[in-house]
Design an enzyme around this catalytic site. Structure first.
Site, PDB file in Angstrom:
ATOM      1  N   SER A 174       0.854  -1.190   0.000  1.00 49.03           N
ATOM      2  CA  SER A 174       0.000   0.000   0.000  1.00 49.03           C
ATOM      3  C   SER A 174       0.885   1.234   0.000  1.00 49.03           C
ATOM      4  CB  SER A 174      -0.887   0.013   1.245  1.00 49.03           C
ATOM      5  OG  SER A 174      -1.499   1.274   1.450  1.00 49.03           O
ATOM      6  N   TYR A 209       0.167  -0.137  10.756  1.00 45.17           N
ATOM      7  CA  TYR A 209      -0.264  -0.473   9.396  1.00 45.17           C
ATOM      8  C   TYR A 209       0.837  -0.155   8.396  1.00 45.17           C
ATOM      9  CZ  TYR A 209      -3.176  -0.724   5.198  1.00 45.17           C
ATOM     10  OH  TYR A 209      -3.689  -1.064   3.959  1.00 45.17           O
TER      11      TYR A 209
END
Length: 325
Positions: A161, A187
């Site tokens: 990501s 994350y």
């Protein structure tokens, strides 16, 4: 694979290309794929596109009932088997069953993941985002390695990501054992780990002619956002004050059908031959992150996610963690 090797190929596709468009001229009949998280969001659309091209797809599932419902309208050869990335026993059992039933794997797509969730521990106490997004897939890939190297041309795709830009690997405290938990730092670390994983894995697949790639699928509203309150998504600029998609999101976000396209491009494109381990976005190899400017946060790949030494260090750390689990 240094960041200098991140050179776009001018693939002819773009940010809003669909998975079906990417695969339109590619013959995949008779191939076999495993797609984690393949019954929700972009994973579901990845499965749909592959099955439409004659690929036999196996989807590991935590919830057989939910999977049966969401996969019911997918045409093609799609089967499921129980597996939970947070449960190493189930990962090993799933992999053992695959090795027994299948001699080779054409595509392993490590798509499943969790994002910005409350602090939790999985396995032997791993921080959950690192544990599920990275270590669960690391364990699965390691267990499947005999099949992954049994034929030339196997491709593994790890979903990273643009959030990798938030944080590199926190080498001194990967599990947030000694510092306060931060869901976005966790994350970001996990997404950096996904990119470094593909980098290191490609070297281990090279002798058999396989390769691994990491991909940023783009901004997409899926169940991945389930842990984010509406107020936070408004603050992030994804929703307006009424809870509707913001103008920024309307312009930049993709549909799930568009979101699966970079995964499928990385799994199938001949343009990636000889370029193992690269990080991809918008159906192409991503360029290095701009030094500054409006796209620096949302496009390109940072050097820390393309560092061979960091990739090998993470691989060694991951092997040690797995051995202790």
């Amino acid at each position: 694979m240094a960041v200098s090797e991140q050179v776009p190929t001018q693939s002819g596709f773009h940010a809003k290309s669909s998975g079906a468009e990417v695969l339109a001229d590619i013959d995949l009949a008779g191939k076999f794929a495993i797609v984690t998280g393949g019954y929700s969001g972009i994973g579901l659309e990845t499965v749909r596109a592959l099955a439409a091209k004659g690929v036999s797809v196996l989807v590991p599932v935590r919830s057989p009932e939910k999977a049966a419902a969401t996969l019911a309208d997918v045409d093609g050869d799609v089967t499921t088997a129980v597996m939970d990335l947070a449960d190493l026993t189930s990962v090993r059992r799933f992999a053992a069953d695959v090795l027994k039933a299948r001699g080779s794997i054409d595509f392993l797509i490590n798509n499943a993941g969790i994002m910005a969730c409350p602090e939790a521990r999985v396995g032997p106490g791993w921080e959950s985002q690192f544990g599920v997004n990275h270590m669960g897939h690391f364990a699965l890939t390691q267990a499947l390695m005999p099949s992954l190297i049994s034929q030339a041309g196997t491709r593994v795709v790890a979903l990273s990501s643009t959030a990798h830009k938030i944080c590199g690997i926190r080498w001194d405290d990967i599990q947030f054992s000694d510092t306060p938990y931060d869901k976005w730092q966790a994350y970001g670390q996990a997404k950096t780990a996904n990119a470094l994983f593909a980098n290191a894995l490609s070297r281990r697949l090279k002798a058999s002619g396989g390769a691994a790639f990491s991909v940023h699928p783009g901004g997409i509203f899926t169940p991945l956002q389930r842990h984010l309150p509406q107020e936070e998504m408004i603050a992030l600029g994804w929703l307006d004050e009424n809870g509707d998609l913001s103008e920024l999101a309307k312009q930049g976000f993709k549909t799930p059908e568009q979101g699966c396209s970079t995964t499928l491009w990385a799994a199938s494109s001949a343009l990636l031959d000889g370029k193992p381990g690269v990080y991809c976005e918008n159906c192409d190899i991503a360029a290095p992150t701009e030094a500054e400017g409006p796209l620096a946060r949302y496009a390109g790949v940072d050097a820390h996610a393309c560092d061979d030494d960091a990739a090998e260090r993470l691989w060694a750390v991951s092997e040690a963690l797995l051995a202790q689990a």
